[in-house]
Design a protein around this motif. Sequence first.
Motif, PDB file in Angstrom:
ATOM      1  N   LEU A 405       0.415 -17.968  26.796  1.00 42.82           N
ATOM      2  CA  LEU A 405       0.246 -18.011  25.346  1.00 42.82           C
ATOM      3  C   LEU A 405      -0.773 -16.985  24.845  1.00 42.82           C
ATOM      4  CD1 LEU A 405       1.656 -19.841  23.282  1.00 42.82           C
ATOM      5  CD2 LEU A 405      -0.401 -21.250  23.232  1.00 42.82           C
ATOM      6  N   LYS A 406      -0.351 -16.194  23.835  1.00 41.27           N
ATOM      7  CA  LYS A 406      -1.221 -15.204  23.204  1.00 41.27           C
ATOM      8  C   LYS A 406      -1.589 -15.593  21.772  1.00 41.27           C
ATOM      9  CE  LYS A 406       0.482 -11.230  25.839  1.00 41.27           C
ATOM     10  NZ  LYS A 406       1.104  -9.878  25.751  1.00 41.27           N
ATOM     11  N   LYS A 407      -0.727 -16.387  21.132  1.00 41.27           N
ATOM     12  CA  LYS A 407      -1.002 -16.807  19.760  1.00 41.27           C
ATOM     13  C   LYS A 407      -0.606 -18.264  19.589  1.00 41.27           C
ATOM     14  CE  LYS A 407       0.168 -15.975  14.887  1.00 41.27           C
ATOM     15  NZ  LYS A 407       0.887 -15.113  13.929  1.00 41.27           N
ATOM     16  N   LEU A 408      -1.545 -19.057  19.069  1.00 39.52           N
ATOM     17  CA  LEU A 408      -1.278 -20.452  18.741  1.00 39.52           C
ATOM     18  C   LEU A 408      -1.671 -20.669  17.288  1.00 39.52           C
ATOM     19  CD1 LEU A 408      -0.520 -23.361  19.448  1.00 39.52           C
ATOM     20  CD2 LEU A 408      -2.847 -23.689  20.304  1.00 39.52           C
ATOM     21  N   ALA A 409      -0.672 -20.931  16.440  1.00 38.70           N
ATOM     22  CA  ALA A 409      -0.911 -21.103  15.002  1.00 38.70           C
ATOM     23  C   ALA A 409      -0.412 -22.470  14.569  1.00 38.70           C
ATOM     24  CB  ALA A 409      -0.201 -20.003  14.216  1.00 38.70           C
ATOM     25  N   LEU A 410      -1.350 -23.328  14.174  1.00 37.47           N
ATOM     26  CA  LEU A 410      -1.019 -24.676  13.702  1.00 37.47           C
ATOM     27  C   LEU A 410      -1.627 -24.935  12.335  1.00 37.47           C
ATOM     28  CD1 LEU A 410      -1.696 -26.654  17.020  1.00 37.47           C
ATOM     29  CD2 LEU A 410       0.516 -25.942  16.114  1.00 37.47           C
ATOM     30  N   HIS A 411      -2.023 -23.899  11.625  1.00 36.15           N
ATOM     31  CA  HIS A 411      -2.726 -24.085  10.363  1.00 36.15           C
ATOM     32  C   HIS A 411      -1.812 -24.668   9.280  1.00 36.15           C
ATOM     33  CE1 HIS A 411      -1.229 -19.938  10.666  1.00 36.15           C
ATOM     34  NE2 HIS A 411      -1.083 -19.930   9.352  1.00 36.15           N
ATOM     35  N   PHE A 412      -2.457 -25.306   8.318  1.00 35.56           N
ATOM     36  CA  PHE A 412      -1.776 -25.950   7.198  1.00 35.56           C
ATOM     37  C   PHE A 412      -0.767 -26.985   7.665  1.00 35.56           C
ATOM     38  CE2 PHE A 412      -3.454 -22.235   4.953  1.00 35.56           C
ATOM     39  CZ  PHE A 412      -3.924 -22.825   3.781  1.00 35.56           C
ATOM     40  N   ASN A 413      -1.270 -27.961   8.416  1.00 33.35           N
ATOM     41  CA  ASN A 413      -0.525 -29.159   8.761  1.00 33.35           C
ATOM     42  C   ASN A 413      -1.414 -30.362   8.442  1.00 33.35           C
ATOM     43  OD1 ASN A 413       2.237 -28.724  10.175  1.00 33.35           O
ATOM     44  ND2 ASN A 413       0.940 -27.098  11.043  1.00 33.35           N
ATOM     45  N   SER A 414      -1.093 -31.504   9.000  1.00 31.37           N
ATOM     46  CA  SER A 414      -1.922 -32.702   8.799  1.00 31.37           C
ATOM     47  C   SER A 414      -2.355 -33.257  10.146  1.00 31.37           C
ATOM     48  CB  SER A 414      -1.135 -33.757   8.008  1.00 31.37           C
ATOM     49  OG  SER A 414      -0.800 -33.274   6.723  1.00 31.37           O
ATOM     50  N   MET A 415      -2.687 -32.362  11.055  1.00 29.74           N
ATOM     51  CA  MET A 415      -3.061 -32.774  12.399  1.00 29.74           C
ATOM     52  C   MET A 415      -4.518 -33.230  12.430  1.00 29.74           C
ATOM     53  SD  MET A 415      -0.942 -29.988  14.666  1.00 29.74           S
ATOM     54  CE  MET A 415      -1.119 -30.987  16.132  1.00 29.74           C
ATOM     55  N   GLU A 416      -4.834 -34.061  13.426  1.00 26.91           N
ATOM     56  CA  GLU A 416      -6.164 -34.662  13.479  1.00 26.91           C
ATOM     57  C   GLU A 416      -6.606 -34.830  14.927  1.00 26.91           C
ATOM     58  OE1 GLU A 416      -5.561 -38.273  11.391  1.00 26.91           O
ATOM     59  OE2 GLU A 416      -4.232 -39.138  12.901  1.00 26.91           O
ATOM     60  N   GLY A 417      -7.727 -35.478  15.098  1.00 22.55           N
ATOM     61  CA  GLY A 417      -8.259 -35.686  16.433  1.00 22.55           C
ATOM     62  C   GLY A 417      -9.134 -34.535  16.885  1.00 22.55           C
ATOM     63  N   LYS A 418      -9.528 -34.573  18.145  1.00 25.53           N
ATOM     64  CA  LYS A 418     -10.378 -33.537  18.691  1.00 25.53           C
ATOM     65  C   LYS A 418      -9.556 -32.356  19.202  1.00 25.53           C
ATOM     66  CE  LYS A 418     -14.160 -36.586  20.108  1.00 25.53           C
ATOM     67  NZ  LYS A 418     -15.037 -37.022  21.234  1.00 25.53           N
ATOM     68  N   ILE A 419     -10.149 -31.180  19.132  1.00 26.83           N
ATOM     69  CA  ILE A 419      -9.525 -29.995  19.720  1.00 26.83           C
ATOM     70  C   ILE A 419      -9.747 -30.064  21.224  1.00 26.83           C
ATOM     71  CG2 ILE A 419      -9.537 -27.485  19.828  1.00 26.83           C
ATOM     72  CD1 ILE A 419     -10.584 -27.466  16.974  1.00 26.83           C
ATOM     73  N   PRO A 420      -8.686 -30.059  22.036  1.00 24.82           N
ATOM     74  CA  PRO A 420      -8.852 -30.287  23.474  1.00 24.82           C
ATOM     75  C   PRO A 420      -9.578 -29.140  24.180  1.00 24.82           C
ATOM     76  CG  PRO A 420      -6.581 -29.703  22.972  1.00 24.82           C
ATOM     77  CD  PRO A 420      -7.273 -29.903  21.659  1.00 24.82           C
ATOM     78  N   GLU A 421     -10.429 -29.521  25.126  1.00 21.74           N
ATOM     79  CA  GLU A 421     -11.129 -28.532  25.936  1.00 21.74           C
ATOM     80  C   GLU A 421     -10.150 -27.696  26.766  1.00 21.74           C
ATOM     81  OE1 GLU A 421     -14.289 -27.683  26.338  1.00 21.74           O
ATOM     82  OE2 GLU A 421     -15.292 -29.163  25.051  1.00 21.74           O
ATOM     83  N   SER A 422      -8.944 -28.204  27.000  1.00 21.26           N
ATOM     84  CA  SER A 422      -7.961 -27.502  27.834  1.00 21.26           C
ATOM     85  C   SER A 422      -7.537 -26.164  27.247  1.00 21.26           C
ATOM     86  CB  SER A 422      -6.722 -28.385  28.063  1.00 21.26           C
ATOM     87  OG  SER A 422      -6.078 -28.675  26.825  1.00 21.26           O
ATOM     88  N   LEU A 423      -7.802 -25.963  25.946  1.00 18.33           N
ATOM     89  CA  LEU A 423      -7.480 -24.660  25.364  1.00 18.33           C
ATOM     90  C   LEU A 423      -8.242 -23.540  26.068  1.00 18.33           C
ATOM     91  CD1 LEU A 423      -7.409 -25.383  21.506  1.00 18.33           C
ATOM     92  CD2 LEU A 423      -5.478 -24.991  23.028  1.00 18.33           C
ATOM     93  N   GLY A 424      -9.368 -23.877  26.672  1.00 21.98           N
ATOM     94  CA  GLY A 424     -10.145 -22.871  27.387  1.00 21.98           C
ATOM     95  C   GLY A 424      -9.440 -22.303  28.601  1.00 21.98           C
TER      96      GLY A 424
END
Length: 504
Positions: A405-424
Amino acid sequence: MDFKLNLKPSFFFFSFLIFIFLLSKPVLGSASNPKCISSERQALLTFKQSLTDPSARLSSWSGPDCCKWRGISCDPGTSHVIKIDLRNPNQTLRLYGGFKEGSLGGKINPSLTRLKFLSYLDLSSNDFNFMEIPEFIGSIVSLRYLNLSFSSFYGEVPASLGNLSKLESLDLYAQTFIDEGPTSYNLRASNLGWLSGLSSSLTYLNMGFVSLSGADETWLQDISRLPKLKELHLFNCELRNLPLSLSSSANLKLLEVLDLSRNSLRSPIPNWLFDLTGLRKLTLQWVELQGSIPSEIKKLRLLETLDLSFNALSGEIPDVLGNLPQLKYLDLSHSSLEGQIHRLLDALSKNKGDGLVYLGLNSNSLNGTLPAESLGELRNLQILDFSLNYFTGSIPSSVGNMASLKKLALHFNSMEGKIPESLGKLDRLETLDLSSNKFSGAIPQSLAAISSLHTLNLSYNKLEGRIPKNPKFKDPSIYIGNELLCGKPLPKKCSRKQQTVVVN
């Protein structure tokens, strides 16, 4: 002592043949036969005299051997000129105007018709100042390749091109980067009937930016008479008519690439498209498609690229798209598609092909949560854009398994919770945009491990903590609107709802 040689007659016969052969061979070091045929050399010089050449690209066109001139190729056996390649070498400078300095211009001299064995003619990306395409080009009947794209031609495409019965590739792409010009559509074809003359040979046709409004009622019928056609590009051709059926005599079975983008077709997806089972690339971007995506699309088993973006499509995304084994690029963005995507991603994750590289579903009305298991299986995916939808729930930690993955775009939704450490774990990630959601908790410090990350937007969430230190980040700061307010730590006075992390 008397010696007698007993030589057979055959010995003398073969010796004589060898002697004759040696006499016929040129002496080493002597000049070889001239490469260039004088009449063809003169035809090229006459052609040159009619051109303007501000960068002196044709300065090599002198001397006796025209086969050594720049852009000229000759048949090694007959010495006839078979190829003229005068495409502008500054094509990469089109957007900045620099290409014009290397452009040829002036007139195209009829002397080219004297090159009876010319099979390849490329005059692309030059500047012929909105002159008409000469009728006499249709007299160079030996042509197999003709490219006049990006060269500022004007007027009606000559029907005489239909005389080029050996032509395999025709490129008339008419977009120009010259500011001055008569109209935005400089080339037009009021009738495509002349294409029938190319029916036995043509495999590639590009008429992008050529106005076909005059041929709108018959364009598909005329093109369907090209049974050997493999690529068809009709980008932005002022087409208004997309027939929902084809006549029984139509034959486009070999078509592999179809691009009808930027036309106002205002039509459902026609069923005849699904009979083109050899298609590898189908691009119907910005053509005002209506209705749903038919499940019959599953017939296109060889499809690698499907672009239906910027349309008015509605209904759910058929999960059969995930069963196309060769699919690598799927763009269904900017439409009115709805529903959940669990079944689609489940099918994509089980696909036995090489795997999807691009998935664009942004700017629709999709909803529900992101499926954890199947999402993590898309290990070849490089671009994932689900922005501007109605997705809820959290980011599955399985996203960290999407190693490409080079680009992850999830902006302008209604998502919640914590951002996972696994993105690292996404060590190829360059762009991460999670803005305008309801994410909360601390900003994952694991983001600092992504050395490739250069664009990070976590704005308009409910995050707290410090911005991770990353060598790619150039002093990231907190912005409210466009006004610099505070530094790297997130102080209490910064509004969580308006928080913006800006990374250059």
